[in-house]
Every structure is written in C-alpha cells, then in structure tokens.
Design a protein around this motif. Structure first.
Motif, PDB file in Angstrom:
ATOM      1  N   THR A 176       0.846  -1.190   0.000  1.00 24.47           N
ATOM      2  CA  THR A 176       0.000   0.000   0.000  1.00 24.47           C
ATOM      3  C   THR A 176       0.884   1.243   0.000  1.00 24.47           C
ATOM      4  OG1 THR A 176      -0.128   0.121   2.413  1.00 24.47           O
ATOM      5  CG2 THR A 176      -1.799  -1.222   1.278  1.00 24.47           C
ATOM      6  N   PHE A 177       0.267   2.386  -0.147  1.00 22.10           N
ATOM      7  CA  PHE A 177       1.020   3.642  -0.162  1.00 22.10           C
ATOM      8  C   PHE A 177       1.812   3.823   1.124  1.00 22.10           C
ATOM      9  CE2 PHE A 177       0.852   8.481   0.137  1.00 22.10           C
ATOM     10  CZ  PHE A 177       2.000   8.639  -0.629  1.00 22.10           C
TER      11      PHE A 177
ATOM     12  N   ARG B  16       9.994   5.527  -0.013  1.00 23.94           N
ATOM     13  CA  ARG B  16      10.925   5.054  -1.037  1.00 23.94           C
ATOM     14  C   ARG B  16      10.806   5.916  -2.288  1.00 23.94           C
ATOM     15  NH1 ARG B  16       8.765  -0.961  -1.259  1.00 23.94           N
ATOM     16  NH2 ARG B  16      10.116  -1.069  -3.100  1.00 23.94           N
ATOM     17  N   ARG B  17      11.769   5.789  -3.182  1.00 26.08           N
ATOM     18  CA  ARG B  17      11.729   6.491  -4.456  1.00 26.08           C
ATOM     19  C   ARG B  17      11.790   5.480  -5.594  1.00 26.08           C
ATOM     20  NH1 ARG B  17      15.388  11.972  -3.463  1.00 26.08           N
ATOM     21  NH2 ARG B  17      13.786  13.074  -2.260  1.00 26.08           N
TER      22      ARG B  17
ATOM     23  N   MET C  38      -0.498  10.798  -6.224  1.00 31.13           N
ATOM     24  CA  MET C  38      -0.057  11.601  -7.370  1.00 31.13           C
ATOM     25  C   MET C  38       0.792  12.790  -6.919  1.00 31.13           C
ATOM     26  SD  MET C  38      -3.186  11.450 -10.167  1.00 31.13           S
ATOM     27  CE  MET C  38      -4.510  12.015  -9.084  1.00 31.13           C
ATOM     28  N   ASN C  39       0.458  13.387  -5.787  1.00 35.50           N
ATOM     29  CA  ASN C  39       1.291  14.474  -5.253  1.00 35.50           C
ATOM     30  C   ASN C  39       2.658  13.952  -4.835  1.00 35.50           C
ATOM     31  OD1 ASN C  39      -0.663  16.474  -5.603  1.00 35.50           O
ATOM     32  ND2 ASN C  39      -1.559  16.136  -3.587  1.00 35.50           N
ATOM     33  N   TRP C  40       2.675  12.809  -4.186  1.00 35.84           N
ATOM     34  CA  TRP C  40       3.936  12.188  -3.758  1.00 35.84           C
ATOM     35  C   TRP C  40       4.830  11.870  -4.953  1.00 35.84           C
ATOM     36  CZ3 TRP C  40       5.047   7.120  -5.230  1.00 35.84           C
ATOM     37  CH2 TRP C  40       6.168   6.522  -4.640  1.00 35.84           C
ATOM     38  N   SER C  41       4.215  11.448  -6.061  1.00 39.85           N
ATOM     39  CA  SER C  41       4.998  11.041  -7.234  1.00 39.85           C
ATOM     40  C   SER C  41       5.794  12.195  -7.830  1.00 39.85           C
ATOM     41  CB  SER C  41       4.072  10.435  -8.297  1.00 39.85           C
ATOM     42  OG  SER C  41       3.286  11.430  -8.939  1.00 39.85           O
ATOM     43  N   LYS C  42       5.368  13.431  -7.602  1.00 34.92           N
ATOM     44  CA  LYS C  42       6.069  14.580  -8.174  1.00 34.92           C
ATOM     45  C   LYS C  42       7.520  14.644  -7.710  1.00 34.92           C
ATOM     46  CE  LYS C  42       1.921  17.525  -8.338  1.00 34.92           C
ATOM     47  NZ  LYS C  42       1.318  18.777  -7.808  1.00 34.92           N
TER      48      LYS C  42
ATOM     49  N   GLU D  45       8.159  16.259 -19.031  1.00 31.16           N
ATOM     50  CA  GLU D  45       8.310  14.812 -19.237  1.00 31.16           C
ATOM     51  C   GLU D  45       8.031  13.994 -17.976  1.00 31.16           C
ATOM     52  OE1 GLU D  45      12.178  14.254 -20.995  1.00 31.16           O
ATOM     53  OE2 GLU D  45      11.490  14.994 -22.938  1.00 31.16           O
ATOM     54  N   LYS D  46       7.405  14.623 -17.010  1.00 34.01           N
ATOM     55  CA  LYS D  46       7.098  13.930 -15.758  1.00 34.01           C
ATOM     56  C   LYS D  46       5.902  12.994 -15.921  1.00 34.01           C
ATOM     57  CE  LYS D  46       7.971  13.767 -11.241  1.00 34.01           C
ATOM     58  NZ  LYS D  46       9.307  13.493 -10.695  1.00 34.01           N
TER      59      LYS D  46
END
Length: 302
Positions: free
Chosen positions: A91-92, A98-99, A128-132, A227-228
C-alpha cells in the motif's frame, strides 16, 4: 534483460512460456548492476490479468526492472483474492518513504463517477502528489490518464454520446519526440471508455503536448513538457481478445453495447480478432523506459 518479480507470482509461469526473461529475487540480488525500480498502481478489478499484460511489456527491454505492485488501502477489491493482494501487493503507507524510477497508474472502470465521488480519490491524490518528488516519470493509462489530467492540469472529462469501443487509427503530431521514435505515421490502438478529454483544452495548455490523436477516438497520447507525466487515453496493453471479453461480459450483464469497431474481421464475432497494435505497444513502453526513466533517473536518489 529481465524483470524481477516474486517467484510465486502467478503471471511468472505464463511469462516464461512466452519466453520473456524473468528473474526472481534470489538471482537478482547477485547482479552487480543498478536495476530500475518501477511501481505499478493497479486499479483494474482483474488484477492478475493486468499484471500479465504490463509485465509482458516491461520485460521486453535491455534493462533490468524491479517491479513493485501497489493497491489502494481505501478500497476493497472484489475481483482479486485477499491472499494474492497480501502476498504480492503493498500500500502507499508501505512505499511512501521510497523512491522509484518509473510508475504506472492503470485505468479503472469507474469513469461514470465524478473524480471526487471515487471512494479512493483522496488517497490517489496523495499518491499523485507524492509522485512529483519521488518518481522520475509516471505513465498513466485510460482512467488513470484522465485522473492525472484533472488533478495536475485541471482538465476534466466529459461523457460521450456512445461508448468509444474498438480499434482506431491514430497519427503522431511530432515524430521527433522521443516517445514516438520508430512509430509509423499512422498506427492503431484499442479504446474502451464512455468518457473523453478535450483536445482543445490540452492544446491550449502550455504545459502539455498532444503527441497523438485519432479522428474517431480523440486525444490519445499526451505528454507534460517536463516529461514527468505521460497520459494514454486508450489501452495499448490489451491482448487481442480483451475487447471481445469485455463485449461478451457486458452482454451477459444485460448492458446495451455496440460491437467493437474495426475489431472483429468482417464484424463477425466468431472471427478471431488480430492484434494490430502489438509492435507499437512494445515500442512505446521501450521508449518510455529508455528515454523517460533510464536516461533521466539519478543513479542514486538523494
């Protein structure tokens, strides 16, 4: 080079039958290289089928890829066993510290709902915010693409008068863009959705590039200029028979649905549909992993 997946994952045996190079964790730790780490947020109800479709594509590159599957903590899956999720999914909360070099957010059959009415929308926004800051490049598929356009760029979806359902011709606006390298000027791709996004809104947004569209299916491949984010409104990952299975499933449920367009030879449901999009699917995933993930990701995350 191989994909690294758990040894007991059911998709592993099918991948081996298809001669796709698979490596289990025991062997992978002995490799003195820096593999790519790809997180797959699987929102599809039949998760094992989607696993196989995506792993087949991620395993067809020269790069070693470590795969992590993630599901939503705020949603209970009814089509995948709890034991499968407990064994192979995180889960999240498990991954947020982690990255990852790459991430895939799949589609989901919930497009009839407003985004805010989806029971895991708040959790998805957090992801989605974390993925930035924690993912080099994110590939969004179908509803996942619509969710990304809405959340990151304020571009909503709208209901179509009839389901976009079938295999459609697409063209490429700029073949020099890395994601489209090797693409034909015209190619086909399957779609299965009741909603769409506005070509006009995408083209007016200076943060986005519309790489591919279809006269019949609308906007298809959208890339953020940093390109993100790569957003694909169709289902290039589908098998040849997936649209037929969806069609038969809807009929059995009593849902009024038209025959998939440009799909069954001579529009005869007894005819085996060909996969006319396979080569471009492999090319897109290979280009994404190479140019947007491998070439851009740091060797060591700071």
């Amino acid at each position: 080079m191989p994909i690294n997946i758990p040894k007991q994952l059911p998709a592993r045996e099918r991948l081996l039958e298809e001669k796709i190079f698979v490596m289990d964790e025991e062997r992978a730790v002995k490799q003195d290289i820096r593999p790519l780490s790809v997180l797959i947020l699987n929102l599809m109800p039949e998760k094992e089928r989607t696993e196989l479709q995506l792993l087949r594509l991620l395993g067809n590159t020269p790069l070693q890829v470590n795969i992590t599957f993630m599901n939503m903590a705020t949603h209970e899956s009814k089509n995948t066993s709890k034991s499968h999720l407990d064994t192979f999914y995180e889960t999240f909360e498990d991954v947020k510290n982690r990255r990852f070099d790459g991430m895939i957010i799949t589609g989901a059959p919930i497009e009839h709902l407003a985004f805010e009415d989806v029971n895991y929308w708040d959790e998805l926004k957090d992801i989605m915010n974390w993925s930035k800051e924690n993912v080099t490049s994110v590939l969004h598929i179908c509803w996942g693409a619509q969710a990304a356009l809405y959340h990151h760029y304020g571009i909503g979806k709208y209901k179509l008068p009839a389901k976009c359902f079938g295999v459609y011709k697409h063209n490429v606006s700029n073949p020099t863009i890395k994601l489209a390298r090797g693409f034909n000027d015209e190619f086909t791709a399957p779609h299965s959705r009741y909603t769409a996004v506005s070509i006009e809104e995408i083209e007016k947004d200076p943060r986005l590039t519309l790489l591919s569209k279809s006269e019949d299916a609308g906007a298809f491949i959208i890339i953020s200029n940093d390109e993100k984010h790569i957003m694909i409104t169709g289902h290039l990952e589908y098998d040849a028979t997936t649209l037929a299975e969806e069609y038969n499933r809807d009929l059995q449920k009593g849902v009024e649905v038209a025959l998939p367009e440009n799909y069954f030879p001579n529009d005869e449901v007894t005819n085996q549909p060909p996969n006319s999009w396979r080569s471009h699917t492999h090319l897109l995933f290979s280009n994404w992993l190479n140019y947007y993930v491998y070439q851009e990701t740091p060797y060591e995350w700071k």
